[in-house]
Each structure stands twice: as structure tokens, then as C-alpha cells.
Design a protein around this motif. Structure first.
Motif, mmCIF file in Angstrom:
data_model
loop_
_atom_site.group_PDB
_atom_site.id
_atom_site.type_symbol
_atom_site.label_atom_id
_atom_site.label_comp_id
_atom_site.label_asym_id
_atom_site.label_seq_id
_atom_site.Cartn_x
_atom_site.Cartn_y
_atom_site.Cartn_z
ATOM 1 N N MET A 181 37.930 53.115 26.599
ATOM 2 C CA MET A 181 38.512 52.123 27.512
ATOM 3 C C MET A 181 37.950 52.267 28.922
ATOM 4 N N SER A 182 37.722 53.502 29.352
ATOM 5 C CA SER A 182 37.176 53.746 30.686
ATOM 6 C C SER A 182 35.746 53.233 30.797
ATOM 7 N N LEU A 183 34.940 53.471 29.757
ATOM 8 C CA LEU A 183 33.548 53.009 29.783
ATOM 9 C C LEU A 183 33.469 51.486 29.716
ATOM 10 N N MET A 184 34.354 50.867 28.932
ATOM 11 C CA MET A 184 34.360 49.402 28.878
ATOM 12 C C MET A 184 34.786 48.805 30.208
ATOM 13 N N PHE A 185 35.686 49.500 30.919
ATOM 14 C CA PHE A 185 36.083 49.046 32.255
ATOM 15 C C PHE A 185 34.885 49.086 33.207
ATOM 16 N N LYS A 186 34.129 50.178 33.186
ATOM 17 C CA LYS A 186 32.947 50.296 34.047
ATOM 18 C C LYS A 186 31.904 49.241 33.678
ATOM 19 N N GLU A 187 31.699 49.050 32.380
ATOM 20 C CA GLU A 187 30.716 48.070 31.916
ATOM 21 C C GLU A 187 31.119 46.657 32.305
ATOM 22 N N SER A 188 32.412 46.331 32.180
ATOM 23 C CA SER A 188 32.861 44.984 32.533
ATOM 24 C C SER A 188 32.776 44.758 34.043
ATOM 25 N N SER A 189 32.996 45.810 34.837
ATOM 26 C CA SER A 189 32.839 45.690 36.291
ATOM 27 C C SER A 189 31.390 45.387 36.649
ATOM 28 N N PHE A 190 30.476 46.007 35.909
ATOM 29 C CA PHE A 190 29.049 45.717 36.087
ATOM 30 C C PHE A 190 28.748 44.256 35.760
ATOM 31 N N LEU A 191 29.290 43.752 34.638
ATOM 32 C CA LEU A 191 29.025 42.368 34.236
ATOM 33 C C LEU A 191 29.570 41.378 35.260
ATOM 34 N N ILE A 192 30.750 41.658 35.801
ATOM 35 C CA ILE A 192 31.313 40.763 36.816
ATOM 36 C C ILE A 192 30.418 40.720 38.049
ATOM 37 N N ARG A 193 29.885 41.881 38.439
ATOM 38 C CA ARG A 193 29.000 41.907 39.603
ATOM 39 C C ARG A 193 27.723 41.101 39.345
ATOM 40 N N VAL A 194 27.212 41.175 38.114
ATOM 41 C CA VAL A 194 26.024 40.380 37.756
ATOM 42 C C VAL A 194 26.358 38.891 37.780
ATOM 43 N N LEU A 195 27.490 38.521 37.188
ATOM 44 C CA LEU A 195 27.893 37.114 37.183
ATOM 45 C C LEU A 195 28.021 36.568 38.598
ATOM 46 N N LYS A 196 28.560 37.372 39.501
ATOM 47 C CA LYS A 196 28.686 36.942 40.896
ATOM 48 C C LYS A 196 27.326 36.617 41.499
ATOM 49 N N GLN A 197 26.357 37.514 41.250
ATOM 50 C CA GLN A 197 25.018 37.283 41.816
ATOM 51 C C GLN A 197 24.359 36.050 41.198
ATOM 52 N N LEU A 198 24.532 35.859 39.907
ATOM 53 C CA LEU A 198 23.958 34.682 39.253
ATOM 54 C C LEU A 198 24.620 33.409 39.772
ATOM 55 N N LYS A 199 25.936 33.461 39.955
ATOM 56 C CA LYS A 199 26.643 32.295 40.488
ATOM 57 C C LYS A 199 26.160 31.988 41.903
ATOM 58 N N ASP A 200 25.994 33.015 42.730
ATOM 59 C CA ASP A 200 25.516 32.812 44.098
ATOM 60 C C ASP A 200 24.140 32.152 44.112
ATOM 61 N N ASN A 201 23.369 32.399 43.043
ATOM 62 C CA ASN A 201 22.041 31.793 42.925
ATOM 63 C C ASN A 201 22.097 30.461 42.172
ATOM 64 N N ASN A 202 23.324 30.011 41.851
ATOM 65 C CA ASN A 202 23.557 28.788 41.069
ATOM 66 C C ASN A 202 22.846 28.835 39.713
ATOM 67 N N THR A 203 22.851 30.012 39.112
ATOM 68 C CA THR A 203 22.266 30.203 37.782
ATOM 69 C C THR A 203 23.398 30.215 36.761
ATOM 70 N N PRO A 204 23.548 29.163 35.939
ATOM 71 C CA PRO A 204 24.655 29.106 34.981
ATOM 72 C C PRO A 204 24.592 30.271 34.001
ATOM 73 N N CYS A 205 25.736 30.896 33.730
ATOM 74 C CA CYS A 205 25.755 32.109 32.919
ATOM 75 C C CYS A 205 27.094 32.254 32.213
ATOM 76 N N LEU A 206 27.066 32.820 31.033
ATOM 77 C CA LEU A 206 28.271 33.100 30.260
ATOM 78 C C LEU A 206 28.282 34.572 29.902
ATOM 79 N N SER A 207 29.476 35.173 29.847
ATOM 80 C CA SER A 207 29.582 36.568 29.427
ATOM 81 C C SER A 207 29.984 36.618 27.958
#
Length: 454
Positions: free
Chosen positions: A392-418
Motif C-alpha cells: 500500500m505504501s509503494l502504491m501510494f508513492k507510485e500514484s503520487s508520481f503519476l499525479i505529478r506527471v499528469l499535472k505536467q502533461l496537463k500544463d502542456n495541454n497534452t491529453p492523458c489518461l491514467s
């Protein structure tokens, strides 16, 4: 005879649904929780997906609701409590209809109805209760508005379509044909983009004042609006991309992103197009193991993390003597995940030994023990973190990483799905996304990760 004819009509309507289209279907089916259920149709076979606790109704009744109630229950005395229950259930039907669905799930399990539901950090009263719901369903069936298809038990642990459901038939469609869809108003839906559940799937109040929870909610609220601006389809049928973050037991456990399309099989996800362009699914190779190395400040950049060939070489003599097969990369990956996510070495050995995948070692427990020892030796820098139940701890860290990536892609207006541990983007955005994922993973964990296409 009448019921058989209705059932045939319902089956015909189901077959006419667009192949691969997603049905959004609303039902009260878990204590304290209202769920949005997903059905995906592939070659007219229903596959039921997991639930999402995001829907609650509130607001004034619309004209169509009042006219439906007076039409169906004309001349009958309906108490206020039952009336509220009927209205909520009909609003669910309306939402299914407005999204071009042929019916909705309808739970007949008494234990699934509860007087309260939790959304985010608030608790709401539910108008829907078991006897009222059963009365409503039976009225509609008896008067020829819907067909009821019974479900079967043990649905939580099955991928088959075993939930009960109602299918709309001609009388319902004739009634709705009086109204333009644009004039059919339903009460506002209250949605939560962050959810906290217990392991027993009971929805808990979440602490929205925690910084990472607050940030997740703010980002997902804006992301869900932003992603609607893109044409995201499977076989020309638009899919819902509504996403929420799910925590389990506490706000720093699990934390993965969930959305209905994640339940599609891989071959179906490969058909997803964004603005008409084919997509690619990217993930971090050996993410959990890499995060472990990051926790001890080691970058295994040039290491082969799942070096099964080395292990097969070391065990060749032993295997030859007992006629045993070597392990594959996938075998080793599963063994490492078991070693990370169990509480003791003996539990890890037992889990590996009892898995069907490792039946080839069914009479060679000592060999399984040797494989575990060799993996510990190969990963001696992080072996002290094995048997720590860190899933559960590793999935939390991994999901935090994915959210940070999604934020950067959104800021670049790059459509993305998790998609759990991966990200889906247009093929044309692949290179930019890989660089973003690599840079973000290194910034967060100090590890040079390999990004691969699934």
C-alpha cells in the motif's frame, strides 16, 4: 408468455448497443455508499466492472419526474418516505437514459441498502431503502415499463455479469419520447474526486485538510473538467474519463487513480483514440523495486533488476538433478513482489509455493526457498525492506508520481489518461511523455527509470 416476450425485447435492445460502448449505471449497492457502476459490452456479452462511489442526488424535482410519478402511481397512495425513495430511483433511471443506456443495475440484496452515505468528508442521508426499492421495481415490471433480470450471488469476486438489473422497454421509451433530452433536468450530482475506504470497502470520512489530499482533489477537479474537452473514444463511442483517487484505511495508503475505462481488457484499451489519433500506454519498468532502491539512495541505473538468467545459471546443476524448469522474468517479478508485500520470509515462501503459476515446483519446496535466498542476495542493498508488507505504501508513492506527471502533461495541454501504474497518451506525444516520466521519477526517487510501452 408476456415476461418471455419482454425478455426477448430486452435482449434485442442489449444487442443493438454499440460494441465496446460503456454503460454508466447507477445503483445503491454497498453499505453507506452510492455507486456508479460500469458495464462494457463486447459482442453483446456484458462484463461487469468495479464500482465508483461518486454519486448523490440533491435539488428540486423536474417536470418529467413529477409527471412520471403521477403516471405510474396514478390513484395509489404513496407515503412521503416511499415517494422520496421512488424519486431517487427514477432519477437514476433518467441519468442512464440521458446517457443513451438501455437500463441500469438494480440490487435486490437487503444488506446493500443503508440510511447514510459518505462522500468526501461529509455524510448524507439516503432516501433509498430496500422495501421501497423492491416496491418501485415491482410496480415498473407489473405495469410493463421495464424488464427485471435477476442477478446471482458472490458477484464481488467474479468478473462475470451477475448483478441484477432492469432493462427499459417500449412503455418507458414512449413516455420519454414526449420530452426533448435538453429539457429533461435531473438534480445536481455531488461528486468526490478523493475517496477513503476501509479494506472492507466501507466509505470513510476523508481529511480534506491534509495537504496532499487537498492538492489531489484540486488537481482532479480541474483535470476532470479539462479532459472533457478532448474527443476520447473507443470504436467511435465516447468514453467517460472521470477520475478519482482512492485511499484505503488512511490517507497515505494506496492512493491509486481510478476511472471506468481502466476496467477494459488490454486489447480493448488499445482501441482508445484521442482526437482521432491512436494511443500508446507507457509505464515505469520495475517501479516498486526502483522505488525501494530510491528509499536507500541507490540508483541501479545499469543493473538488471530481474536477472532471471543469472539465477537460472546458478541453479542449473540443482535443476538438472531434479528435472526442474528455470524461472522466467515474469516468475521472478512476481516472486519479488511477493517478497516485498508479505510480512515474513516463511509467508513469502508459502505464497510462492502455493501459487498455481509455480506448480512446476510443487514437489520442490527447497528449490523455492533457494530462489528466495538468491533474490535476497541479488538485491542485498534493499533486502532489509523485504517482508515489510509495503504494497500500500509503494502504491501510494507510485500514484503520487503519476499525479505529478499528469499535472505536467496537463500544463502542456497534452491529453492523458491514467491506467493504474501507467499513462495513456497519443502516439505523437510519446517522446514528450517518456521524458516527463523519466525526469519526474528521478526528481522524486533519485532513480533513473526505464519507461516502456505496454
Amino acid at each position: 408468455i408476456i415476461d418471455a416476450a419482454r425478455a426477448r425485447e430486452a435482449a434485442r435492445r442489449a444487442r443493438e448497443m454499440t460494441t465496446y460502448s460503456l454503460c454508466i449505471i447507477v445503483s445503491n449497492n454497498t453499505k453507506g455508499e452510492v455507486n456508479e457502476m460500469k458495464i462494457s459490452e463486447v459482442e453483446a456479452i456484458y462484463n461487469l466492472h468495479k464500482t465508483q462511489p461518486i454519486i448523490f442526488h440533491k435539488g428540486r424535482y423536474s417536470k418529467v419526474v413529477n409527471e412520471f410519478m403521477s403516471t405510474v402511481f396514478s390513484g395509489e397512495k404513496v407515503g412521503s418516505k416511499k415517494y422520496e425513495c421512488y424519486v431517487d430511483l427514477f432519477i437514476n433511471m433518467l441519468n442512464a437514459y440521458l446517457n443513451d443506456r438501455c437500463g441500469m443495475l438494480f440490487n435486490s440484496d437487503r444488506n446493500s441498502y443503508h440510511s447514510k452515505m459518505v462522500i468526501g468528508d461529509k455524510e448524507y442521508r439516503s432516501n433509498t431503502y430496500f422495501l421501497g426499492a423492491m416496491s418501485f421495481k415491482q410496480h415498473l415490471v407489473d405495469k410493463g415499463w421495464v424488464v427485471h433480470i435477476k442477478g446471482t450471488k458472490n458477484v464481488r469476486n467474479s468478473d462475470e455479469d451477475q448483478f441484477g438489473r432492469i432493462i427499459f422497454i417500449d412503455k418507458f421509451y414512449e413516455f420519454m419520447s414526449q420530452y426533448e433530452k435538453s429539457e429533461v433536468k435531473t438534480p445536481k450530482l455531488v461528486k468526490s474526486s478523493v475517496v477513503l475506504r476501509s479494506k472492507e470497502k466501507k466509505v470513510l470520512k476523508i481529511k480534506l485538510n491534509l495537504l496532499h489530499v487537498k492538492e489531489s482533489k484540486e488537481f482532479l477537479d480541474t483535470y476532470n473538467e479539462w479532459i472533457k474537452g478532448f474527443d476520447i473514444c473507443v470504436n467511435d463511442s465516447k468514453i467517460s474519463c472521470e477520475t478519482y483517487r482512492l485511499f484505503i484505511d488512511n490517507e497515505e495508503s494506496y492512493g491509486r487513480l481510478h476511472a471506468s475505462y481502466q476496467s477494459m481488457k488490454k486489447e480493448m484499451r488499445e482501441l482508445i483514440k484521442i482526437d482521432g489519433e491512436s494511443t500508446v500506454e507507457l509505464d515505469v519498468s520495475s517501479a516498486h523495486l526502483n522505488i525501494l532502491y530510491g528509499m536507500v539512495s541507490i540508483d541501479p541505473e545499469d543493473c538488471i533488476l530481474y536477472d532471471y538468467e543469472q539465477i537460472n545459471e546458478v541453479t542449473e546443476e540443482f535443476r538438472s538433478e531434479y528435472g526442474l524448469e528455470g524461472i522466467t522474468r515474469d516468475d521472478m517479478k512476481i516472486m519479488v513482489m511477493i517478497m516485498i508485500n508479505t510480512k515474513s520470509k516463511s509467508q513469502a515462501v508459502n505464497t510462492v509455493y502455493n501459487q498455481e503459476r509455480f506448480n512446476k515446483y510443487k514437489n520442490a519446496r527447497e528449490f523455492v526457498e533457494e530462489l528466495v535466498r538468491l533474490i535476497e542476495e541479488l538485491h542485498c542493498h534493499v533486502s532489509h525492506l523485504f517482508y515489510s508488507n509495503l504494497a500500500m505504501s509503494l502504491m501510494f508513492k507510485e500514484s503520487s508520481f503519476l499525479i505529478r506527471v499528469l499535472k505536467q502533461l496537463k500544463d502542456n495541454n497534452t491529453p492523458c489518461l491514467s491506467i493504474h501504474d501507467s499513462i495513456l497518451v497519443k502516439e505523437g506525444d510519446k517522446a514528450f511523455t517518456i521524458n516527463t516520466m523519466k525526469g519526474t521519477f528521478y526528481d522524486m526517487f533519485g532513480v533513473t527509470a526505464e519507461i516502456k510501452e505496454k
